[in-house]
Design a protein around this motif. Sequence first.
Motif, mmCIF file in Angstrom:
data_model
loop_
_atom_site.group_PDB
_atom_site.id
_atom_site.type_symbol
_atom_site.label_atom_id
_atom_site.label_comp_id
_atom_site.label_asym_id
_atom_site.label_seq_id
_atom_site.Cartn_x
_atom_site.Cartn_y
_atom_site.Cartn_z
ATOM 1 N N ASP A 86 -29.306 26.686 -30.022
ATOM 2 C CA ASP A 86 -28.547 27.928 -29.962
ATOM 3 C C ASP A 86 -29.150 28.794 -28.862
ATOM 4 O OD1 ASP A 86 -27.292 30.376 -30.305
ATOM 5 O OD2 ASP A 86 -27.534 30.430 -32.480
ATOM 6 N N ARG A 87 -28.421 28.938 -27.768
ATOM 7 C CA ARG A 87 -28.943 29.661 -26.609
ATOM 8 C C ARG A 87 -29.130 31.153 -26.862
ATOM 9 N NH1 ARG A 87 -27.504 27.309 -21.037
ATOM 10 N NH2 ARG A 87 -27.796 25.117 -21.461
ATOM 11 N N ARG A 88 -28.527 31.660 -27.928
ATOM 12 C CA ARG A 88 -28.708 33.074 -28.265
ATOM 13 C C ARG A 88 -30.089 33.330 -28.856
ATOM 14 N NH1 ARG A 88 -23.802 33.565 -32.195
ATOM 15 N NH2 ARG A 88 -24.782 31.595 -32.696
ATOM 16 N N VAL A 89 -30.696 32.290 -29.398
ATOM 17 C CA VAL A 89 -32.016 32.402 -30.009
ATOM 18 C C VAL A 89 -33.082 32.342 -28.915
ATOM 19 C CG1 VAL A 89 -33.675 31.285 -31.552
ATOM 20 C CG2 VAL A 89 -31.250 31.370 -32.173
ATOM 21 N N LYS A 90 -33.992 33.299 -28.944
ATOM 22 C CA LYS A 90 -35.114 33.313 -28.001
ATOM 23 C C LYS A 90 -36.364 32.833 -28.737
ATOM 24 C CE LYS A 90 -33.031 35.212 -24.488
ATOM 25 N NZ LYS A 90 -32.550 34.357 -23.451
ATOM 26 N N LEU A 91 -36.935 31.740 -28.223
ATOM 27 C CA LEU A 91 -38.168 31.219 -28.795
ATOM 28 C C LEU A 91 -39.342 31.764 -27.994
ATOM 29 C CD1 LEU A 91 -37.095 27.513 -29.376
ATOM 30 C CD2 LEU A 91 -37.038 29.428 -30.990
ATOM 31 N N VAL A 92 -40.411 32.090 -28.687
ATOM 32 C CA VAL A 92 -41.583 32.697 -28.063
ATOM 33 C C VAL A 92 -42.722 31.677 -28.072
ATOM 34 C CG1 VAL A 92 -43.172 34.657 -28.108
ATOM 35 C CG2 VAL A 92 -40.828 34.942 -28.949
ATOM 36 N N TYR A 93 -43.296 31.478 -26.884
ATOM 37 C CA TYR A 93 -44.390 30.520 -26.713
ATOM 38 C C TYR A 93 -45.598 31.209 -26.110
ATOM 39 C CZ TYR A 93 -40.878 26.856 -27.296
ATOM 40 O OH TYR A 93 -39.886 26.036 -27.788
ATOM 41 N N LEU A 94 -46.777 30.765 -26.503
ATOM 42 C CA LEU A 94 -48.017 31.238 -25.895
ATOM 43 C C LEU A 94 -48.156 30.652 -24.498
ATOM 44 C CD1 LEU A 94 -50.369 30.584 -28.930
ATOM 45 C CD2 LEU A 94 -49.691 32.838 -28.058
ATOM 46 N N THR A 95 -48.766 31.416 -23.610
ATOM 47 C CA THR A 95 -49.093 30.899 -22.283
ATOM 48 C C THR A 95 -50.512 30.323 -22.333
ATOM 49 O OG1 THR A 95 -50.067 32.974 -21.549
ATOM 50 C CG2 THR A 95 -47.684 32.677 -21.154
ATOM 51 N N GLU A 96 -50.887 29.667 -21.256
ATOM 52 C CA GLU A 96 -52.244 29.136 -21.160
ATOM 53 C C GLU A 96 -53.266 30.268 -21.237
ATOM 54 O OE1 GLU A 96 -55.228 26.595 -21.306
ATOM 55 O OE2 GLU A 96 -53.113 26.054 -21.461
ATOM 56 N N GLN A 97 -52.935 31.392 -20.643
ATOM 57 C CA GLN A 97 -53.836 32.556 -20.695
ATOM 58 C C GLN A 97 -54.102 32.975 -22.138
ATOM 59 O OE1 GLN A 97 -52.515 35.934 -18.380
ATOM 60 N NE2 GLN A 97 -54.031 37.286 -19.261
ATOM 61 N N ALA A 98 -53.068 32.988 -22.961
ATOM 62 C CA ALA A 98 -53.232 33.351 -24.370
ATOM 63 C C ALA A 98 -54.091 32.325 -25.097
ATOM 64 C CB ALA A 98 -51.872 33.478 -25.047
ATOM 65 N N ARG A 99 -53.894 31.065 -24.780
ATOM 66 C CA ARG A 99 -54.696 30.010 -25.416
ATOM 67 C C ARG A 99 -56.174 30.134 -25.037
ATOM 68 N NH1 ARG A 99 -50.101 27.267 -24.000
ATOM 69 N NH2 ARG A 99 -48.847 26.601 -25.753
ATOM 70 N N GLN A 100 -56.421 30.554 -23.809
ATOM 71 C CA GLN A 100 -57.805 30.684 -23.345
ATOM 72 C C GLN A 100 -58.566 31.791 -24.057
ATOM 73 O OE1 GLN A 100 -57.653 31.057 -19.092
ATOM 74 N NE2 GLN A 100 -57.119 28.903 -18.779
#
Length: 150
Positions: A86-100
């Motif tokens: 569903d393209r209306r749904v925005k999924l949020v992902y961590l970046t490498e910076q956040a993982r660090q």
Amino acid sequence: MEKPIRSVGKYVSIIDRYAQMYIARHFHKYGIGAGQLGFLVLLYQRDGVSQDHLANQLRMDKATVARAVTKLEEAGLVRREEGQEDRRVKLVYLTEQARQILPEVRATMYKWTDILTEGFTEQEKDVLFQLLQRVAGNAVQYMNDIEKEG
């Protein structure tokens, strides 16, 4: 003589205010405030969730979630992608910076817990966490019941 008013909320509020100051002091360099840290912690537990999921988990309205995610995005800590189903749904992902910075986030939050429970025995800490979980559960249950009543 009247019994003094005892308020759990008073002490929770004091702890929350000081926690916000602690978080601001430790994470300002990353552009993270107390309002964003909860989102990061959830994403560390489960990456790639929808903004609606974050709103439900943190019991916040969608606009507040959108603002917090935008701030994290501007700080380079998360990215948003359209959902495949569903393209209306925005999924949020961590970046490498956040993982660090996860080890620092984890250590800083453990330190805050240590500060708050200074001088407590392990048994007292266990009881405290059990009681706080019950208090939080009561608050959630009460608000859910009110929402059902309409």
